[in-house]
Design an enzyme around this catalytic site. Structure first.
Site, short mmCIF file in Angstrom:
data_model
loop_
_atom_site.label_atom_id
_atom_site.label_comp_id
_atom_site.label_asym_id
_atom_site.label_seq_id
_atom_site.Cartn_x
_atom_site.Cartn_y
_atom_site.Cartn_z
N ALA A 127 29.42 34.11 -5.22
CA ALA A 127 28.12 34.34 -5.84
C ALA A 127 27.04 33.76 -4.94
O ALA A 127 27.23 32.72 -4.32
CB ALA A 127 28.06 33.69 -7.22
N SER A 130 19.37 32.32 -5.74
CA SER A 130 18.12 32.08 -5.03
C SER A 130 18.08 30.75 -4.32
O SER A 130 17.41 30.61 -3.30
CB SER A 130 16.96 32.16 -6.03
OG SER A 130 17.17 31.26 -7.10
N GLN A 133 24.60 29.07 -2.87
CA GLN A 133 25.68 30.03 -3.03
C GLN A 133 26.98 29.28 -3.28
O GLN A 133 27.09 28.08 -3.03
CB GLN A 133 25.81 30.96 -1.83
CG GLN A 133 26.19 30.31 -0.52
CD GLN A 133 26.13 31.31 0.64
OE1 GLN A 133 25.27 32.19 0.68
NE2 GLN A 133 27.05 31.18 1.58
N ASP A 291 18.45 27.73 -17.92
CA ASP A 291 18.51 28.85 -16.97
C ASP A 291 19.58 29.82 -17.42
O ASP A 291 20.51 30.15 -16.68
CB ASP A 291 18.79 28.32 -15.56
CG ASP A 291 18.36 29.29 -14.47
OD1 ASP A 291 17.65 30.26 -14.81
OD2 ASP A 291 18.72 29.09 -13.31
#
Length: 528
Positions: A127, A130, A133, A291
């Site tokens: 994955a 922003s 990773q 989030d």
């Protein structure tokens, strides 16, 4: 100069990916539209679908814009389907940085070669978001941690060189906030600079992966025995500012609804559980995952944990004070009970509206906004539209926007968007009401009183034995002060009055102490 350069880059990126024609289409005919037509004529991205143009632009502009797209991607009720589908790709499909750079960063933070830490390491990220990773790997056992043998883990590594980009974008946001504040009274009421400052804090917190690991650890402790939510364990000896290593969680992204349907997941239960998890985090603990887009939420398909939520990425969390929690819970309950007068009173008591506001007028305004949406399933309402109408109403009454609740509002919209995808027939009000009633009963009822007494008992146990000494010192100090006064008779009268007052104080203190200790004894016997 940097800000001017950044503005030029934003304009160039919008032209490059063909966003300027979208702006041209909404302008009235005139010179501005004609100028944009000339500029857009040579735009290389004008032939792409509009959703792809928006997504590519946000990706090119960096992490702040990507996060904005992530939030928008959960609001399928407000956006066309083609744009929503493209923005959904921002959740975990941001272009990764190179495998070599990732290995270098991980080895630099761990202080040793990857092969010495992991039996296997997948250099291709699973994955890419922003800010960071994620790679998968399998741990080696060490002399200190033999239990690590063959443990599957996820390794999260921060993007290199991200801080200067964020700082530049935040500087532009601060400038825009200043302009908004100076432009109108509404702009000042919205407190844009305070909101940008809070967003600034969240972004910088997200750049410290150790803070994220600590957030995850705290939420895991809260939900360690939960039947609804799972949170990965952190391997603290392998966690650093730029790299953290955590337990690998097996599940399917909540956004892949077709696969979840095929696996037999109960979507109605899933939606209700999600709402309960959110309100429990907010009101039970005052600490919530902020989030909650589909890229950070999975559903377990393992036999012993089937259908449970899995939360990931805790770089942004929200925290509420006790006063915030009490105020919000009472407001929500008043809304659910359609007690609009109580809602108006709470706004005035909290200072959110001027003290001279007429309760009846505010009550009628709130009723006109909220009443049409009760008893409707989620598919027929939009919390975003309700909030927008409340905002329009608040302008009339000069409601002060509370920056500390901005993150909660954003997360609530995310939760509503997810719940809408899972179960459009969900009654958000009826699902949340029992949770809030239970919390209010616990905090403000008899159980809350008993818990408060138990918490304060150690403090009072230290204070009560010192009361006689404190009273004697107070008497001595008062006598000393009285001796300095003119007139022996006045001194004697004052001393007599002081003695009587002190006697009453001592008797009252002793009675209070006895009653307090007796109360603790009765409560302890009752609990036992």
């Amino acid at each position: 100069m940097r800000r001017i350069a950044r503005l030029c880059f934003i304009f160039f990126t919008a032209w490059r990916y063909g966003l300027l024609p979208l702006l041209r289409d909404i302008l009235r005919p005139g010179i501005s539209r004609g100028a944009l037509t000339v500029i857009c004529w040579t735009s290389p991205g004008s032939n792409l679908p509009r959703g792809a143009r928006i997504r590519l632009t946000l990706e090119a502009l960096g992490p702040i814009f990507v996060k904005f797209g992530q939030v928008l991607s959960t609001r399928r009720d407000l956006l066309p389907e083609d744009i929503s589908n493209e923005l959904a790709k921002l959740q975990d499909q941001v272009p990764p940085f190179s495998n070599e750079e990732s290995r270098r960063l991980i080895e630099a933070d761990l202080g040793q070669p990857i092969e010495d830490v992991f039996i296997s390491f997948d250099a291709t990220p699973v994955a890419s978001a922003s800010v960071a990773q994620v790679h998968f790997g399998v741990l080696r056992a060490t002399e200190k941690h033999p239990e690590w043998a063959h443990k599957e883990v996820a390794i999260k590594v921060l993007r290199p060189g991200i801080l200067p980009v964020i700082e530049g974008d935040l500087a532009l946001m601060y400038d825009l906030a200043k302009v908004i504040e100076k432009s109108s009274e509404d702009g000042r009421r919205l407190k844009p600079r305070e909101n940008v400052r809070e967003f600034d804090t969240y972004l910088h917190d997200e750049l410290d992966l150790m803070r994220e690991a600590a957030n995850a650890s705290q939420l895991r402790r809260y939900f360690v025995n939960s039947e609804k939510l799972m949170i990965p364990e952190m391997y603290w000896d392998l966690c650093h500012t730029n790299v953290i290593v955590m337990e690998r969680m097996h599940g399917i992204s909540i956004g892949r609804t077709a696969e979840l349907h095929a696996a037999g997941v109960d979507f109605k239960k899933l939606a209700a559980d999600g709402v309960e998890i959110f309100f429990t985090q907010v009101f039970e603990y005052g600490f919530f995952h902020a989030d909650m887009h589909p890229g950070n939420i999975m559903i377990s398909l393992e036999s012993d944990t089937f259908g449970r939520f899995i939360s990931l990425d805790f770089g942004i969390v929200g925290a509420l004070s006790e006063s915030d929690k009490n105020y919000l819970a009472l407001n929500f309950l008043a809304f659910f009970n359609r007690d609009y007068r109580r809602v108006a009173e709470l706004h005035i008591e909290s200072g959110w509206v001027p003290a001279n506001t007429r309760v009846e007028e505010l009550e009628g305004a709130v009723r006109s906004v909220c009443e049409p949406y009760f008893d409707r399933p989620l598919k027929e309402i939009s919390l975003g539209i309700v909030l927008m109408r409340l905002f329009q109403t608040s302008r009339r009454f000069k409601v002060e926007i509370q920056p500390q609740l901005t993150l909660l509002q954003k997360t609530l919209l995310n939760v509503e968007g997810l719940a809408r995808q899972l179960d459009p027939d969900l009654d958000l009000w009826k699902t949340a009401k029992p949770i809030l009633e239970k919390w209010v009963s616990k905090q403000l009822g008899w159980s809350g009183l008993i818990d408060g007494l138990k918490q304060e008992a150690p403090t009072w146990a230290k204070i009560l034995p010192t009361l006689p000494r404190l009273i004697a010192e107070s008497m001595a100090q008062n006598r000393h002060q009285l001796k300095d006064q003119n007139g022996e008779l006045e001194v004697l009268k004052a001393l007599l009055l002081e003695e009587r007052r002190t006697h009453k104080l001592l008797v009252g203190a002793l009675l209070f102490a006895g009653g307090f200790l007796a109360g603790i004894l009765i409560i302890s016997l009752g609990i036992h």
